[in-house]
Motif scaffolding. Structure first.
Motif, PDB file in Angstrom:
ATOM      1  N   VAL A 230      49.151  44.559  47.817  1.00 38.64           N
ATOM      2  CA  VAL A 230      48.395  44.159  46.628  1.00 38.64           C
ATOM      3  C   VAL A 230      46.984  43.756  47.076  1.00 38.64           C
ATOM      4  O   VAL A 230      46.767  42.628  47.537  1.00 38.64           O
ATOM      5  CB  VAL A 230      49.079  42.988  45.897  1.00 38.64           C
ATOM      6  N   PRO A 231      45.998  44.651  46.977  1.00 40.80           N
ATOM      7  CA  PRO A 231      44.659  44.337  47.475  1.00 40.80           C
ATOM      8  C   PRO A 231      43.866  43.472  46.502  1.00 40.80           C
ATOM      9  O   PRO A 231      44.078  43.516  45.283  1.00 40.80           O
ATOM     10  CB  PRO A 231      44.018  45.712  47.616  1.00 40.80           C
ATOM     11  N   LYS A 232      42.943  42.709  47.038  1.00 38.98           N
ATOM     12  CA  LYS A 232      42.036  41.919  46.199  1.00 38.98           C
ATOM     13  C   LYS A 232      41.188  42.840  45.328  1.00 38.98           C
ATOM     14  O   LYS A 232      40.992  42.579  44.139  1.00 38.98           O
ATOM     15  CB  LYS A 232      41.156  41.043  47.092  1.00 38.98           C
ATOM     16  N   PHE A 233      40.680  43.907  45.941  1.00 37.61           N
ATOM     17  CA  PHE A 233      39.923  44.910  45.208  1.00 37.61           C
ATOM     18  C   PHE A 233      40.656  46.240  45.268  1.00 37.61           C
ATOM     19  O   PHE A 233      41.110  46.670  46.329  1.00 37.61           O
ATOM     20  CB  PHE A 233      38.505  45.064  45.774  1.00 37.61           C
ATOM     21  N   LEU A 234      40.756  46.902  44.126  1.00 38.45           N
ATOM     22  CA  LEU A 234      41.467  48.171  44.014  1.00 38.45           C
ATOM     23  C   LEU A 234      40.620  49.316  44.570  1.00 38.45           C
ATOM     24  O   LEU A 234      39.415  49.143  44.791  1.00 38.45           O
ATOM     25  CB  LEU A 234      41.830  48.411  42.551  1.00 38.45           C
ATOM     26  N   PRO A 235      41.238  50.488  44.793  1.00 36.40           N
ATOM     27  CA  PRO A 235      40.475  51.610  45.345  1.00 36.40           C
ATOM     28  C   PRO A 235      39.247  51.994  44.533  1.00 36.40           C
ATOM     29  O   PRO A 235      38.275  52.516  45.089  1.00 36.40           O
ATOM     30  CB  PRO A 235      41.507  52.741  45.365  1.00 36.40           C
ATOM     31  N   ASP A 236      39.249  51.728  43.215  1.00 36.72           N
ATOM     32  CA  ASP A 236      38.065  52.033  42.403  1.00 36.72           C
ATOM     33  C   ASP A 236      37.044  50.909  42.437  1.00 36.72           C
ATOM     34  O   ASP A 236      36.086  50.903  41.652  1.00 36.72           O
ATOM     35  CB  ASP A 236      38.464  52.351  40.959  1.00 36.72           C
ATOM     36  N   THR A 237      37.249  49.924  43.325  1.00 30.32           N
ATOM     37  CA  THR A 237      36.382  48.756  43.571  1.00 30.32           C
ATOM     38  C   THR A 237      36.485  47.681  42.488  1.00 30.32           C
ATOM     39  O   THR A 237      35.795  46.652  42.570  1.00 30.32           O
ATOM     40  CB  THR A 237      34.894  49.130  43.757  1.00 30.32           C
ATOM     41  N   SER A 238      37.345  47.874  41.476  1.00 31.17           N
ATOM     42  CA  SER A 238      37.516  46.828  40.468  1.00 31.17           C
ATOM     43  C   SER A 238      38.363  45.693  41.036  1.00 31.17           C
ATOM     44  O   SER A 238      39.174  45.888  41.943  1.00 31.17           O
ATOM     45  CB  SER A 238      38.159  47.396  39.204  1.00 31.17           C
ATOM     46  N   ARG A 239      38.194  44.487  40.461  1.00 35.93           N
ATOM     47  CA  ARG A 239      38.919  43.306  40.933  1.00 35.93           C
ATOM     48  C   ARG A 239      40.366  43.355  40.433  1.00 35.93           C
ATOM     49  O   ARG A 239      40.620  43.603  39.254  1.00 35.93           O
ATOM     50  CB  ARG A 239      38.241  42.034  40.424  1.00 35.93           C
ATOM     51  N   ASN A 240      41.320  43.126  41.329  1.00 35.12           N
ATOM     52  CA  ASN A 240      42.727  43.111  40.963  1.00 35.12           C
ATOM     53  C   ASN A 240      43.053  41.802  40.238  1.00 35.12           C
ATOM     54  O   ASN A 240      42.308  40.811  40.323  1.00 35.12           O
ATOM     55  CB  ASN A 240      43.602  43.273  42.209  1.00 35.12           C
TER      56      ASN A 240
END
Length: 588
Positions: A230-240
């Motif tokens: 579960v990343p802090k920022f998703l692959p599209d650079t949006s905030r998780n």
């Protein structure tokens, strides 16, 4: 007091206790030479001394801070982390396929000790990332590896381990965080976690959280837990959909942000499955076992730093007249009881170092020709490396305060910080009581007891070599070592019999004294190996005074600390009666 990495002692232990010389000669580590290894150790020592160690008091006084959901690390942290990753230290033992250097875990263990001696709070961040790298490399999909592994190995991103919840500490069967398939190959994670080391910080642009959670129809207990990235920022650079909801106020390691984490405030954090559904705990244990060895190395590091500071203070501080001294006011290092404390600190630290290095060597062997045998040996040694090393870290840092006297109890000298920082080590990554139960209930029965018997046999070979190479400088090293090993052997036989006879309560009652006994015997064996190598060097005409010091230290350990073996054996064999009437005694 400025910390100085004991590079020469670390190199000697790698070569003559953990067998790095022999492994290199056998070709087990490719084209690595001992000259290469020493160059790496020298540079790692320089970074630990010049870059990391100065951060330690700063992090203690000005810990991490949380404001508006963002965590700011202590002054100098970001610059030091940048220097550290630019040196390639994060990927030292990681696979070359994803940007690592593929060097031995044993060499990485030595460097890990250095980082932790410099500052446990700083070194905790790469410690967790190393575990994340291992879990992802072994269990992650090709897509996840391609997307995340390279950046974790470089240190551009960091990783965390999200296990603990308010109602589920060591008992993960009580875990409540949940995960639901989103229909696109991802999952929505909802739940809260506590005690998440570096769960939020300003050192890197992204943080990769490895999170344990349950699927809706998962089996009860630990069999129904899955692991998610579960990343802090998703692959599209949006905030998780995750955030740090608070920072813990702690006894020590103030520079390390210990976070409570909230996942799914707005519908669910996006996560990807690692491994198989409901098999997450097995994946996470890959990470936890790596972390347990590294926590043992934390114990070695903080013990070494505490010892160095206490020794420097004892040489400088003058108080009273030492027996036999012509100086009316002697340096306190001249007093016999202060020498006893300092020798105890040094001997315990060197013994724990040897055990941790042996564990790392076994993990290297598991990756190479030995395979399962190496892995079984590493499995046996890991709880000892973690628990013995962190127990002695608490004891050594307490002695460090004692050597300082009243000046150790005030914060001015920094001796108290080492004691405060060390206290968590026996608690996290599996309390030392859990380590002892794991050793006795799961590791002793490996291969019908053959793994522990093989380890005992290796200890006996060292004792025999000491007897054969006996010299007056060894004192009672030989007979004391042999007696300690035999106490361990008898205690081992008792516990194996109790387990085979379905008396687990007796085995668990003796688990903690057994682990201590194992640590003492194995630690004494490590110091004896160093003494043997030093004695051999002296016979060739070498004049390095460190050789005589190693022999004296092994003798001190055998004659003053290993003598507890017999009493520990009795506690294992005869001390389990409290399981019958313990509650009665507590009620009184």
């Amino acid at each position: 007091m400025t910390y100085r990495t004991p590079v020469a002692e670390i190199s000697f232990a790698l070569r003559h206790v953990a067998g790095l010389d022999a492994a290199i000669a056998s070709g087990a580590h490719g084209d690595l030479t001992m000259e290469d290894a020493d160059a790496i150790l020298q540079e790692a020592g320089r970074v630990a001394d010049a870059v990391i160690a100065p951060l330690n008091p700063v992090g203690d006084r000005q810990g991490a801070r949380l404001a508006d959901g963002a965590v700011t690390t202590s002054p100098g942290w970001r610059e030091a982390y940048r220097t550290w990753i630019e040196g390639g230290w994060n990927g030292l033992s990681a696979e070359a396929d994803h940007g690592g250097q593929g060097l031995p875990l044993l060499l990485n263990a030595a460097c890990s000790e250095m980082w932790n001696a410099g500052s446990i709070s700083f070194a905790l961040c790469p410690l967790l990332t190393a575990g994340g790298i291992e879990a992802l490399a072994k269990h992650g999909s090709d897509d996840l590896k391609e997307r995340y592994l390279g950046k974790l190995i470089s240190g551009e991103w960091t990783a965390t381990m999200n296990l603990t919840e308010p109602q589920a500490g060591s008992d993960l069967s009580l875990l409540r965080s949940r995960a639901e398939p989103a229909g696109d190959g991802t999952y929505r994670i909802v739940g809260s976690k506590i005690y998440i080391t570096y769960g939020e910080h300003d050192l890197t642009d992204n943080i990769v959280h490895l999170v344990l959670a349950r699927l809706k129809d998962a089996p009860a207990g630990t069999r129904g837990i899955s692991l998610f990235l579960v990343p802090k920022f998703l692959p599209d650079t949006s905030r998780n959909d995750l955030r740090c909801s608070g920072l813990e106020h702690k006894l020590g390691i103030h520079g390390s942000p210990t976070c409570s984490m909230a996942f799914g405030d707005n519908g669910g954090a996006t996560g990807w499955l690692i491994g198989e559904e409901n098999r997450g705990l097995a994946c996470m244990f890959t990470m936890m076992n790596s972390a347990r060895l590294n926590v043992g190395l934390q114990g070695v590091g903080v013990a070494e730093r505490s010892y160095q500071q206490a020794l420097a203070y004892a040489r400088d501080r003058r108080q009273g007249k030492a027996a036999g001294s012509s100086d009316p006011v002697s340096p306190i290092v001249d007093h016999a009881d202060v020498q006893r404390m300092l020798l105890t600190m040094k001997a315990y630290t060197a013994a724990a170092r040897g055990i941790c290095y042996l564990t790392a060597q076994a993990l290297d062997a598991a990756r190479g020709a030995e395979g399962k045998a190496g892995l079984d040996r590493a499995s046996l040694l890991t709880p000892v490396a973690k628990a013995f090393s962190t127990d002695i870290a608490n004891e050594v840092t307490s002695l460090g305060v004692q050597v300082h006297g009243g000046m150790g109890f005030v914060e001015e000298t920094g001796a108290a910080q080492h004691m405060r920082d060390a206290r968590i080590l026996a608690i996290y990554e599996g309390t030392n009581g859990i380590q002892a139960i794991d050793l006795v209930a799961r590791k002793l029965p490996l291969n019908g007891g053959a793994t522990v018997r093989a380890q005992l046999a290796s200890m006996r070979r060292v004792a025999e070599a000491v007897q054969k190479d006996a010299t007056p400088a060894f004192g009672h090293l030989g007979p004391r070592l042999r007696a300690g090993i035999e106490s361990l052997d008898r205690a081992t036989s008792y516990l194996l019999k109790a387990l085979a006879s379905n008396r687990p309560e007796e085995a668990q009652a003796g688990a903690t004294p057994y682990l201590r006994l194992f640590g003492l015997a194995q630690g004494a064996t490590c110091l004896a190996l160093a003494a043997l190598a030093s004695n051999a060097a002296l016979k060739t005409g070498e004049t390095d005074p460190a050789h005589g010091a190693r022999i004296a230290l092994a003798r001190f350990f055998a004659e003053n600390l290993l003598t507890a073996a017999g009493g520990l054996e009795q506690s294992v064999v005869d001390g389990g009666g409290f399981t019958q009437d313990g509650m009665l005694a507590l009620a009184g």
